[in-house]
Design an enzyme around this catalytic site. Structure first.
Site, PDB file in Angstrom:
ATOM      1  CD  GLU A 124       2.234  -8.504  -5.286  1.00 17.79           C
ATOM      2  OE1 GLU A 124       2.463  -9.710  -5.528  1.00 17.79           O
ATOM      3  OE2 GLU A 124       2.550  -7.955  -4.219  1.00 17.79           O
TER       4      GLU A 124
ATOM      5  CG  HIS B  13      -1.579  -5.933  -1.956  1.00 22.91           C
ATOM      6  ND1 HIS B  13      -1.315  -4.639  -1.550  1.00 22.91           N
ATOM      7  CD2 HIS B  13      -0.434  -6.369  -2.560  1.00 22.91           C
ATOM      8  CE1 HIS B  13      -0.070  -4.336  -1.867  1.00 22.91           C
ATOM      9  NE2 HIS B  13       0.498  -5.357  -2.504  1.00 22.91           N
TER      10      HIS B  13
ATOM     11  CG  HIS C 227       3.406  -1.938  -1.141  1.00 22.03           C
ATOM     12  ND1 HIS C 227       3.601  -2.790  -0.080  1.00 22.03           N
ATOM     13  CD2 HIS C 227       3.201  -2.731  -2.220  1.00 22.03           C
ATOM     14  CE1 HIS C 227       3.511  -4.037  -0.506  1.00 22.03           C
ATOM     15  NE2 HIS C 227       3.263  -4.039  -1.800  1.00 22.03           N
TER      16      HIS C 227
ATOM     17  CG  HIS D  59       2.015  -2.584  -6.757  1.00 23.67           C
ATOM     18  ND1 HIS D  59       0.790  -2.961  -6.270  1.00 23.67           N
ATOM     19  CD2 HIS D  59       2.932  -3.253  -6.018  1.00 23.67           C
ATOM     20  CE1 HIS D  59       0.958  -3.823  -5.272  1.00 23.67           C
ATOM     21  NE2 HIS D  59       2.252  -4.027  -5.113  1.00 23.67           N
TER      22      HIS D  59
ATOM     23  CB  CYS E 219       8.441  -2.102   0.785  1.00 27.83           C
ATOM     24  SG  CYS E 219       6.656  -2.263   0.618  1.00 27.83           S
TER      25      CYS E 219
END
Lengths: 156, 156
Positions: free
Chosen positions: B66, B68, B72, B106, B120
């Site tokens: 995914e 975004h 992270h 990723h 994370c």
């Protein structure tokens, strides 16, 4: 340094160091009382609202006794030691989590035989730390457990 | 849950669990492709601008592919595996750091023999993840190294 300059995977190296990261002094010498700590900033980026730092206190060392508005979110990574949070003294070891709420006195101390290493997450925008006044220190030391902790006498 | 209700030191328990913390599903079943991951939220508080979560992918499992807007900041805690970040496939192990920049595809994959556990850090306010379109997936798979990674064929 921006993330793009650093690459996306940063390898772990012996002795709790990371590829391309400097081991920095904890604070400016003389700015506040502490003993034998280093600091590595693992993540700091304009797109991240927090920073993640790794602190390592050498055997028998300690962080500054201080408080501030911003919170600390701590995970121990190596070694054992004790921490003071408010008026509570606790033994800590690998992967334990410690929350330091706003305006709470806190200090970390390593044991005599090994370094105490921990992650600390903080807001990127944060206030500076305050040191205790003589009166505040006396109030803390009026509790025998806290006095023993501050004097480096550990309960084993 | 607010920090005060949780106490200030949360002990580590065998099997990478923490005192008083629930091991939660990674995502809602069927929401996106993934295999055998759990999630524990280590730190989330109204006074913290980020959250720190611990994810654990069981042997041979993988996270969702995914991307975004939010970043992270990852530290591996246990096990070994591979990650895809953008068009780069990298082997990762304990304490390695991985930066996933904004809008970067990723995925994490555990090895066949042991779980891959990692921290994370993310902004508390963040957008939802996007899944790749058929065309984007084809573009990724046009690179043989990425195709091998996505098909679970690991380079050892």
């Amino acid at each position: 340094m921006a993330t793009d300059e650093l690459g996306r995977v940063r390898g772990f190296r012996e002795g709790f160091r990371w590829e391309g990261l400097d081991r920095l002094p904890y604070k400016e010498e003389g700015a506040a009382p502490f003993r034998t700590i280093s600091r590595q900033t693992l993540f700091a980026d304009p797109n991240l609202d927090c920073e993640l730092r790794y602190f390592e206190i050498e055997a028998d060392g300690f962080s500054t006794l201080e408080r501030h508005e911003h919170m600390h979110a701590v995970m121990i990574l190596r070694g054992n030691g004790h921490c003071l949070v408010g008026r509570e003294v606790r033994e800590v070891g690998p992967y334990d989590l410690v929350t330091i709420p706003a305006w709470t006195w806190h200090q970390f101390r390593a044991t005599r035989d090994e370094p105490l290493g921990f992650l600390c997450m903080v807001n990127a925008k944060r206030d500076k730390a305050q040191l205790p006044s003589e009166q505040e220190l006396q109030s803390l030391q009026s509790d025998p457990r806290i006095a023993a902790f501050l004097n480096g006498l550990r309960e084993r």
